[in-house]
Enzyme design. Structure first.
Site, PDB file in Angstrom:
ATOM      1  N   GLY A   1       0.770  -1.246   0.000  1.00 46.00           N
ATOM      2  CA  GLY A   1       0.000   0.000   0.000  1.00 46.00           C
ATOM      3  C   GLY A   1       0.799   1.292   0.000  1.00 46.00           C
ATOM      4  O   GLY A   1       0.345   2.300  -0.530  1.00 46.00           O
TER       5      GLY A   1
ATOM      6  N   GLU B   1       3.683   4.275   6.044  1.00 49.36           N
ATOM      7  CA  GLU B   1       2.432   3.515   5.862  1.00 49.36           C
ATOM      8  C   GLU B   1       1.474   4.267   4.952  1.00 49.36           C
ATOM      9  O   GLU B   1       1.502   5.492   4.882  1.00 49.36           O
ATOM     10  CB  GLU B   1       1.751   3.346   7.234  1.00 49.36           C
ATOM     11  CG  GLU B   1       1.985   1.994   7.881  1.00 49.36           C
ATOM     12  CD  GLU B   1       1.129   0.889   7.279  1.00 49.36           C
ATOM     13  OE1 GLU B   1       0.841   0.910   6.057  1.00 49.36           O
ATOM     14  OE2 GLU B   1       0.766  -0.033   8.020  1.00 49.36           O
ATOM     15  N   ASP B   2       0.600   3.530   4.297  1.00 48.82           N
ATOM     16  CA  ASP B   2      -0.489   4.170   3.555  1.00 48.82           C
ATOM     17  C   ASP B   2      -1.547   4.697   4.519  1.00 48.82           C
ATOM     18  O   ASP B   2      -1.995   5.826   4.421  1.00 48.82           O
ATOM     19  CB  ASP B   2      -1.109   3.193   2.532  1.00 48.82           C
ATOM     20  CG  ASP B   2      -1.490   1.834   3.113  1.00 48.82           C
ATOM     21  OD1 ASP B   2      -1.284   1.586   4.322  1.00 48.82           O
ATOM     22  OD2 ASP B   2      -2.011   0.993   2.342  1.00 48.82           O
TER      23      ASP B   2
ATOM     24  N   ASP C   1      -5.036   2.298  10.821  1.00 47.97           N
ATOM     25  CA  ASP C   1      -6.434   2.037  11.127  1.00 47.97           C
ATOM     26  C   ASP C   1      -6.523   1.574  12.581  1.00 47.97           C
ATOM     27  O   ASP C   1      -6.510   2.393  13.493  1.00 47.97           O
ATOM     28  CB  ASP C   1      -6.922   0.996  10.115  1.00 47.97           C
ATOM     29  CG  ASP C   1      -8.411   0.725  10.168  1.00 47.97           C
ATOM     30  OD1 ASP C   1      -9.174   1.635  10.490  1.00 47.97           O
ATOM     31  OD2 ASP C   1      -8.810  -0.418   9.865  1.00 47.97           O
TER      32      ASP C   1
ATOM     33  N   LYS D   1      -6.740   7.036  10.550  1.00 49.52           N
ATOM     34  CA  LYS D   1      -8.142   6.932  10.987  1.00 49.52           C
ATOM     35  C   LYS D   1      -8.154   6.768  12.505  1.00 49.52           C
ATOM     36  O   LYS D   1      -8.327   5.645  13.009  1.00 49.52           O
ATOM     37  CB  LYS D   1      -8.769   5.670  10.382  1.00 49.52           C
ATOM     38  CG  LYS D   1      -9.247   5.764   8.950  1.00 49.52           C
ATOM     39  CD  LYS D   1      -9.911   4.429   8.598  1.00 49.52           C
ATOM     40  CE  LYS D   1     -10.283   4.323   7.162  1.00 49.52           C
ATOM     41  NZ  LYS D   1     -10.603   2.909   6.790  1.00 49.52           N
TER      42      LYS D   1
ATOM     43  N   PHE E   1     -13.910   2.982   3.914  1.00 43.66           N
ATOM     44  CA  PHE E   1     -12.859   2.179   3.300  1.00 43.66           C
ATOM     45  C   PHE E   1     -12.450   2.900   2.024  1.00 43.66           C
ATOM     46  O   PHE E   1     -13.253   3.068   1.111  1.00 43.66           O
ATOM     47  CB  PHE E   1     -13.339   0.754   3.015  1.00 43.66           C
ATOM     48  CG  PHE E   1     -12.216  -0.136   2.594  1.00 43.66           C
ATOM     49  CD1 PHE E   1     -11.352  -0.683   3.542  1.00 43.66           C
ATOM     50  CD2 PHE E   1     -11.984  -0.392   1.253  1.00 43.66           C
ATOM     51  CE1 PHE E   1     -10.284  -1.480   3.156  1.00 43.66           C
ATOM     52  CE2 PHE E   1     -10.919  -1.201   0.863  1.00 43.66           C
ATOM     53  CZ  PHE E   1     -10.068  -1.741   1.814  1.00 43.66           C
TER      54      PHE E   1
ATOM     55  N   ASP F   1      -5.634  -0.467  -1.975  1.00 41.47           N
ATOM     56  CA  ASP F   1      -6.415  -1.396  -2.808  1.00 41.47           C
ATOM     57  C   ASP F   1      -7.724  -1.824  -2.178  1.00 41.47           C
ATOM     58  O   ASP F   1      -7.936  -1.711  -0.977  1.00 41.47           O
ATOM     59  CB  ASP F   1      -5.594  -2.668  -3.053  1.00 41.47           C
ATOM     60  CG  ASP F   1      -5.525  -3.551  -1.801  1.00 41.47           C
ATOM     61  OD1 ASP F   1      -5.242  -3.018  -0.705  1.00 41.47           O
ATOM     62  OD2 ASP F   1      -5.789  -4.764  -1.903  1.00 41.47           O
TER      63      ASP F   1
ATOM     64  N   ARG G   1      -5.163   0.464  -6.876  1.00 40.74           N
ATOM     65  CA  ARG G   1      -3.933   1.096  -6.393  1.00 40.74           C
ATOM     66  C   ARG G   1      -3.463   2.187  -7.357  1.00 40.74           C
ATOM     67  O   ARG G   1      -2.773   3.120  -6.969  1.00 40.74           O
ATOM     68  CB  ARG G   1      -2.803   0.067  -6.240  1.00 40.74           C
ATOM     69  CG  ARG G   1      -3.067  -1.003  -5.185  1.00 40.74           C
ATOM     70  CD  ARG G   1      -1.776  -1.768  -4.905  1.00 40.74           C
ATOM     71  NE  ARG G   1      -2.003  -3.015  -4.183  1.00 40.74           N
ATOM     72  CZ  ARG G   1      -2.138  -3.120  -2.854  1.00 40.74           C
ATOM     73  NH1 ARG G   1      -2.106  -2.044  -2.094  1.00 40.74           N
ATOM     74  NH2 ARG G   1      -2.308  -4.299  -2.293  1.00 40.74           N
TER      75      ARG G   1
HETATM   76  P1  5GP Z   1      -4.314  -1.671  10.884  1.00 37.90           P
HETATM   77  O1  5GP Z   1      -3.389  -2.775  11.225  1.00 37.90           O
HETATM   78  O2  5GP Z   1      -3.876  -0.318  11.427  1.00 37.90           O
HETATM   79  O3  5GP Z   1      -5.729  -1.986  11.256  1.00 37.90           O
HETATM   80  O4  5GP Z   1      -4.420  -1.567   9.317  1.00 37.90           O
HETATM   81  C1  5GP Z   1      -3.334  -1.331   8.602  1.00 37.90           C
HETATM   82  C2  5GP Z   1      -3.499  -1.661   7.149  1.00 37.90           C
HETATM   83  O5  5GP Z   1      -4.826  -1.988   6.746  1.00 37.90           O
HETATM   84  C3  5GP Z   1      -3.171  -0.429   6.356  1.00 37.90           C
HETATM   85  O6  5GP Z   1      -1.786  -0.288   6.226  1.00 37.90           O
HETATM   86  C4  5GP Z   1      -3.875  -0.704   5.048  1.00 37.90           C
HETATM   87  O7  5GP Z   1      -3.039  -1.467   4.222  1.00 37.90           O
HETATM   88  C5  5GP Z   1      -5.111  -1.469   5.459  1.00 37.90           C
HETATM   89  N1  5GP Z   1      -6.262  -0.535   5.558  1.00 37.90           N
HETATM   90  C6  5GP Z   1      -6.819   0.018   6.642  1.00 37.90           C
HETATM   91  N2  5GP Z   1      -7.836   0.847   6.323  1.00 37.90           N
HETATM   92  C7  5GP Z   1      -7.918   0.824   4.981  1.00 37.90           C
HETATM   93  C8  5GP Z   1      -8.759   1.487   4.015  1.00 37.90           C
HETATM   94  O8  5GP Z   1      -9.654   2.301   4.302  1.00 37.90           O
HETATM   95  N3  5GP Z   1      -8.519   1.194   2.711  1.00 37.90           N
HETATM   96  C9  5GP Z   1      -7.554   0.329   2.308  1.00 37.90           C
HETATM   97  N4  5GP Z   1      -7.417   0.123   1.004  1.00 37.90           N
HETATM   98  N5  5GP Z   1      -6.734  -0.310   3.170  1.00 37.90           N
HETATM   99  C10 5GP Z   1      -6.923  -0.063   4.490  1.00 37.90           C
HETATM  100 MG    MG Z   2      -4.789  -3.947   1.267  1.00 35.37          MG
HETATM  101 MG    MG Z   3      -0.443  -0.502   4.817  1.00 34.76          MG
END
Ligand code: 5GP
Ligand code: MG
Ligand code: MG
Length: 187
Positions: free
Chosen positions: A47, A102-103, A106, A134, A160, A167, A173
């Protein structure tokens, strides 16, 4: 059907993204200007690849670049809460400053896993630079290490989102902006 017609709403367009990425790059350049060893920017694949590529070209200091790959999402839109590092660094980060790129942050599960991993490798500081954040969805409160700082591009509402590297089921992407998918594209 062209990919753009799958998008219900654009949250940040190319110009807005570009201005914000330049700003983050300036902050990082200023923060690390006095350090003796070049910081290592660690992109979280897949990402972060576009954000990382844009960011590093605007940083005016010597830096190293590497990637890790973390699996947690599979093909859904919800994290399964147990990230696993499936591809590790090549660069040695011992006694170096690490900036995790990071992208989107969450729940915070991925970052807390990666911070622990970089700390175990002996990084002297661990910062995070995320394109989107977020905060309302956070489940884990990660701790930065040493003089590490948290840089973020935009605070993201609880949708999302796709595009600019992010993606849904490996698609979207390549969108040059960040948008919300039409509900029918999840089915
Ligand atoms: P976490 O571990 O903080 O819950 O999530 C991290 C990863 O989940 C992010 O780096 C990303 O790749 C994916 N992710 C979380 N929210 C979104 C979203 O709204 N859209 C997309 N495409 N990926 C997300
Ligand atoms: Mg993904
Ligand atoms: Mg990511």
């Amino acid at each position: 059907m062209a990919v753009h017609s799958h998008i219900e709403r654009v949250l940040w367009n190319q110009d807005q993204i570009s201005a914000r990425v330049s700003d983050l790059a300036s902050q990082i350049s200023a923060a690390f200007a006095g350090t003796s060893s070049p910081p290592v920017l660690v992109g979280v694949a897949t990402g972060a690849f576009i954000f990382l590529a844009d960011l590093v070209r605007r940083i005016s200091l010597p830096i190293a670049v590497d990637f890790v790959r973390v699996e947690s999402y599979g093909f859904g839109t919800q994290s399964n809460g147990a990230p696993r590092i499936s591809s590790d660094l090549k660069v040695d980060v011992k006694n170096n400053h690490v900036i995790l790129v990071e992208d989107i942050v969450d729940t915070g599960n991925t970052l807390s896993c990666l911070i622990a991993h970089m700390e175990a490798k002996g990084a002297s500081s661990i910062s995070v630079c995320t394109f989107l954040d977020k905060p309302t969805r956070r489940k884990v409160n990660f701790q930065l290490v040493g003089e590490g700082k948290f840089y973020r591009g935009f605070e993201c509402p609880d949708y999302f989102v796709v595009g600019y590297g992010m993606d849904f089921a490996e698609l979207y992407r390549n969108l040059p902006y960040v948008g919300v998918l039409k509900p029918e594209c999840y089915q």
